[in-house]
Design a protein around this motif. Structure first.
Motif, PDB file in Angstrom:
ATOM      1  N   CYS A  44      68.302  61.277   9.850  1.00 33.22           N
ATOM      2  CA  CYS A  44      68.685  60.549  11.067  1.00 33.22           C
ATOM      3  C   CYS A  44      68.692  61.501  12.250  1.00 33.22           C
ATOM      4  O   CYS A  44      68.552  62.716  12.098  1.00 33.22           O
ATOM      5  N   ASP A  45      68.872  60.953  13.437  1.00 32.65           N
ATOM      6  CA  ASP A  45      68.951  61.752  14.652  1.00 32.65           C
ATOM      7  C   ASP A  45      70.337  62.391  14.736  1.00 32.65           C
ATOM      8  O   ASP A  45      71.358  61.700  14.758  1.00 32.65           O
ATOM      9  N   LEU A  46      70.369  63.718  14.772  1.00 37.11           N
ATOM     10  CA  LEU A  46      71.645  64.449  14.772  1.00 37.11           C
ATOM     11  C   LEU A  46      71.972  65.047  16.136  1.00 37.11           C
ATOM     12  O   LEU A  46      72.831  65.929  16.246  1.00 37.11           O
ATOM     13  N   THR A  47      71.308  64.554  17.165  1.00 39.90           N
ATOM     14  CA  THR A  47      71.524  65.095  18.518  1.00 39.90           C
ATOM     15  C   THR A  47      72.974  64.959  18.940  1.00 39.90           C
ATOM     16  O   THR A  47      73.555  65.886  19.535  1.00 39.90           O
ATOM     17  N   ASP A  48      73.579  63.815  18.645  1.00 40.61           N
ATOM     18  CA  ASP A  48      74.975  63.592  19.055  1.00 40.61           C
ATOM     19  C   ASP A  48      75.941  64.532  18.350  1.00 40.61           C
ATOM     20  O   ASP A  48      77.092  64.684  18.779  1.00 40.61           O
ATOM     21  N   GLU A  49      75.496  65.142  17.255  1.00 40.93           N
ATOM     22  CA  GLU A  49      76.348  66.096  16.544  1.00 40.93           C
ATOM     23  C   GLU A  49      76.084  67.529  16.987  1.00 40.93           C
ATOM     24  O   GLU A  49      76.528  68.483  16.354  1.00 40.93           O
ATOM     25  N   GLY A  50      75.337  67.666  18.089  1.00 41.88           N
ATOM     26  CA  GLY A  50      75.092  68.984  18.646  1.00 41.88           C
ATOM     27  C   GLY A  50      73.977  69.757  17.971  1.00 41.88           C
ATOM     28  O   GLY A  50      73.851  70.966  18.158  1.00 41.88           O
ATOM     29  N   ILE A  51      73.145  69.072  17.178  1.00 40.21           N
ATOM     30  CA  ILE A  51      72.019  69.714  16.498  1.00 40.21           C
ATOM     31  C   ILE A  51      70.729  69.261  17.171  1.00 40.21           C
ATOM     32  O   ILE A  51      70.498  68.059  17.334  1.00 40.21           O
ATOM     33  N   PHE A  52      69.907  70.212  17.569  1.00 41.80           N
ATOM     34  CA  PHE A  52      68.662  69.868  18.247  1.00 41.80           C
ATOM     35  C   PHE A  52      67.733  69.150  17.262  1.00 41.80           C
ATOM     36  O   PHE A  52      67.352  69.691  16.228  1.00 41.80           O
ATOM     37  N   THR A  53      67.376  67.888  17.585  1.00 43.19           N
ATOM     38  CA  THR A  53      66.594  67.044  16.681  1.00 43.19           C
ATOM     39  C   THR A  53      65.473  66.378  17.456  1.00 43.19           C
ATOM     40  O   THR A  53      65.678  65.938  18.594  1.00 43.19           O
ATOM     41  N   VAL A  54      64.282  66.285  16.837  1.00 38.74           N
ATOM     42  CA  VAL A  54      63.162  65.575  17.458  1.00 38.74           C
ATOM     43  C   VAL A  54      62.683  64.479  16.516  1.00 38.74           C
ATOM     44  O   VAL A  54      62.724  64.617  15.296  1.00 38.74           O
ATOM     45  N   GLU A  55      62.241  63.395  17.099  1.00 38.74           N
ATOM     46  CA  GLU A  55      61.746  62.251  16.325  1.00 38.74           C
ATOM     47  C   GLU A  55      60.235  62.354  16.147  1.00 38.74           C
ATOM     48  O   GLU A  55      59.506  62.651  17.082  1.00 38.74           O
ATOM     49  N   GLN A  56      59.771  62.084  14.926  1.00 33.32           N
ATOM     50  CA  GLN A  56      58.345  62.060  14.609  1.00 33.32           C
ATOM     51  C   GLN A  56      58.074  60.802  13.777  1.00 33.32           C
ATOM     52  O   GLN A  56      58.959  59.974  13.578  1.00 33.32           O
ATOM     53  N   THR A  57      56.839  60.662  13.326  1.00 28.99           N
ATOM     54  CA  THR A  57      56.536  59.596  12.366  1.00 28.99           C
ATOM     55  C   THR A  57      56.169  60.247  11.040  1.00 28.99           C
ATOM     56  O   THR A  57      55.446  61.238  10.997  1.00 28.99           O
ATOM     57  N   SER A  58      56.681  59.671   9.964  1.00 27.57           N
ATOM     58  CA  SER A  58      56.428  60.206   8.628  1.00 27.57           C
ATOM     59  C   SER A  58      55.056  59.754   8.142  1.00 27.57           C
ATOM     60  O   SER A  58      54.714  58.575   8.254  1.00 27.57           O
ATOM     61  N   ARG A  59      54.268  60.679   7.612  1.00 33.53           N
ATOM     62  CA  ARG A  59      52.941  60.327   7.095  1.00 33.53           C
ATOM     63  C   ARG A  59      53.054  59.369   5.921  1.00 33.53           C
ATOM     64  O   ARG A  59      52.337  58.377   5.844  1.00 33.53           O
ATOM     65  N   TYR A  60      53.933  59.675   5.000  1.00 32.57           N
ATOM     66  CA  TYR A  60      54.117  58.848   3.805  1.00 32.57           C
ATOM     67  C   TYR A  60      55.587  58.518   3.625  1.00 32.57           C
ATOM     68  O   TYR A  60      56.456  59.297   3.990  1.00 32.57           O
ATOM     69  N   THR A  61      55.820  57.353   3.034  1.00 31.18           N
ATOM     70  CA  THR A  61      57.148  57.079   2.519  1.00 31.18           C
ATOM     71  C   THR A  61      57.240  57.754   1.149  1.00 31.18           C
ATOM     72  O   THR A  61      56.261  58.324   0.658  1.00 31.18           O
ATOM     73  N   GLN A  62      58.386  57.689   0.505  1.00 33.52           N
ATOM     74  CA  GLN A  62      58.521  58.340  -0.798  1.00 33.52           C
ATOM     75  C   GLN A  62      57.568  57.721  -1.821  1.00 33.52           C
ATOM     76  O   GLN A  62      56.977  58.401  -2.648  1.00 33.52           O
ATOM     77  N   TRP A  63      57.405  56.378  -1.764  1.00 32.93           N
ATOM     78  CA  TRP A  63      56.469  55.689  -2.653  1.00 32.93           C
ATOM     79  C   TRP A  63      55.561  54.811  -1.799  1.00 32.93           C
ATOM     80  O   TRP A  63      55.757  53.603  -1.696  1.00 32.93           O
TER      81      TRP A  63
END
Length: 539
Positions: free
Chosen positions: A111-130
């Motif tokens: 998840c996005d952890l920006t609000d917890e003070g951790i620098f986070t960027v959003e991307q798109t995942s190539r694959y799901t787990q299955w």
């Protein structure tokens, strides 16, 4: 006087040299400058390239369809502790191993952890787990290059323009972020091309669920009867492209695409002989079956050695009588059988794109079929004959439709990811061959419907509507430690039985005691397709 001037000049130069030397010593002994350089170290962390994606026939994403987040992890136990509950078990190991790292690194989080003070960027995942159709799509290496499947065959098309997205951060000597300088995220303007497949995501998902629940090893292929476009292509056991290493270590053959591999086919080949007999006017043949046939000094048994009594072509298909088809094969002749088999794609690879293909399998030579034993085996799908589930699907597709052989296709087009304009079409200009007349296929369709209603294919009968097809049990010549032979179990058919829309092939390879028959699996696929149609029509 001159010597006094020389002494003065020499003294002046000596003094200047001494001043410079003292300054150099002062600089060298002062650690402030070194610390200042260390404090200005810039770390650049590249993010995974966002390649072009695959879409299904309805433009639903097969890859790149889910959000994911990457968090910047800095050295120290604090980051390790804060991120541990937000990463996968695999990344938990990475966090533990790098908890004392001298430089920051990136880790995927849930998840996005920006609000917890951790620098986070959003991307798109190539694959799901299955993800869907992993054997067809393939997977990537650590450098985001295709290794297998369409990822490899279309690597040049899917690659970006070379610009990378990255995060830059300033660190001090301990590798910690400098509080006065915020990390910087650079989003690359990556020009990509997408690929649209013939796959129907809903049917593919249903097929994969059925296969994983009902078979241990094999393949299921679904074609659009009118076009031979492949709507589903699944191989089992399956694998996760995000953890290929685990599949390699398990040594269960999960990375093998069984839909594209060749196997002994057995009686699922008999509809070809039946169609040729109808086309060539050899429909009056009858045979009284005692459970075997003594042919030129060789004994060929029917399944279980069960006597079938007197059978005609319809009865021979329904009961899968080997003796009848051995006789029929000799009357047709090996050379003519080969001609029809080649028209239906046997012995030829099915090219998907680039270097990706379903293998050619094997057809015996005409000279080989001059030997009665070889022709007898060929007549009920044994001997040297090998074929892929895709080839069997193409054969049955011609019989389910208008008698025309069409090359199975997997890709419709390549299109610009930004404008969605078509760059190249890949589903046009393919050869079509009229193999059988409409009269022949109309009669054959009724016969194959009888196999499901009255014959050995009863387990293939769906709950809704009627289906048609043929069973097949092929000997492999391989045995387990108890001396029991491994067999390939097939069912190939079409649904509905009249005005078919779907051609379906189910193959289970190297079976001793299968959990379910291939006919029963075929039935489940038909029912799933019916329910999906109902849902679509209601929606």
């Amino acid at each position: 006087m001159h010597w006094k001037r020389l002494i003065a000049l020499y003294s002046l130069l000596l003094f200047g040299f001494w001043v410079v030397l003292c300054q150099l010593y002062t600089i060298a002994s002062n650690t402030t400058y070194a610390e200042r350089v260390k404090k200005q170290t810039i770390v650049t962390l590249n993010l995974q390239d966002q390649r072009g994606n695959f879409f299904d026939r309805n433009e639903k994403p097969i890859t790149g369809g889910e959000k994911c987040w990457y968090a910047l992890c800095v050295p120290g136990e604090s980051s390790y502790t804060r991120l541990f509950d937000h990463v996968s078990p695999e990344n938990q190991k990475k966090l533990y191993q790098k908890r004392n790292s001298a430089t920051p690194f990136l880790v995927q989080v849930d998840c996005d952890l920006t609000d917890e003070g951790i620098f986070t960027v959003e991307q798109t995942s190539r694959y799901t787990q299955w993800p869907l159709c992993p054997h067809l799509i393939g997977y990537l290496d650590g450098e985001s290059h295709g290794v297998a499947g369409l990822e490899s065959a279309m690597d040049d098309i899917l690659q970006t323009n070379g610009e990378h997205s990255y995060i830059q951060c300033a660190t001090n000597a301990q590798g910690s972020l400098m509080g006065s300088i915020e990390p910087y995220y650079h989003a690359a303007q990556q020009k990509t091309a997408n690929v649209q497949l013939t796959i129907d995501s809903a049917i593919q998902a249903a097929v994969e669920g059925i296969g994983m629940g009902m078979m241990t090893s094999g393949a299921i292929v679904v074609l659009d009867t009118k076009t031979a476009q492949v709507l589903a292509c699944a191989s089992f056991p399956t694998f996760a492209p995000t953890s290929v290493a685990s599949s390699i270590q398990s040594q269960d053959g999960a990375l093998l695409n069984r839909a594209f591999s060749a196997y002994a086919v057995g009686s699922v080949f008999k509809p070809l002989l039946a169609a040729v007999a109808l086309e060539e006017g050899l429909t009056q043949e009858k045979y009284t079956c005692p459970g075997y046939i003594d042919w030129h000094g060789h004994i060929y048994r029917c399944a279980g050695g069960v006597p079938h009594g007197e059978v005609n072509l319809q009865g021979a298909l329904e009961k899968s009588c080997n003796g009848y088809f051995v006789q029929l094969g000799e009357k047709i002749g090996g050379e003519k059988l080969l001609q029809y088999a080649k028209k239906l794609g046997f012995g030829q690879p099915v090219y998907i794109t680039g270097g990706l293909k379903a293998v050619a399998g094997n057809l015996p030579q005409a000279k080989t079929l001059q030997e009665p034993g070889a022709l007898a085996n060929f007549s009920f799908g044994q001997g040297e004959l090998l074929a892929t589930p895709v080839q069997i699907g193409a054969m049955m597709n011609a019989m389910a439709g208008d008698g025309v052989y069409r090359v199975p296709t997997f890709i419709t087009r390549v299109f610009d990811a930004e404008t969605e304009q078509t760059i190249e079409r890949l589903d046009t200009g393919l050869p079509e061959v009229q193999v059988f007349s409409k009269k022949t296929v109309d009669t054959l369709q009724k016969m194959l419907s009888g196999v499901v209603e009255n014959g050995l294919g009863r387990e293939a009968a769906p709950v809704w509507g009627k289906a048609a097809g043929k069973t097949g049990t092929a000997q492999t010549g391989r045995f387990n430690e108890e001396g029991v032979e491994y067999k390939n179990l097939w069912f190939a058919g079409f649904y509905p039985a009249q005005d078919s829309r779907y051609t379906i092939v189910v193959m289970q390879d190297d079976q001793i005691h299968a959990k379910h028959s291939s006919a029963a699996i075929f039935s489940r696929v038909c029912d799933a397709i019916y329910l999906l149609q109902e849902e679509t029509e209601k929606g």
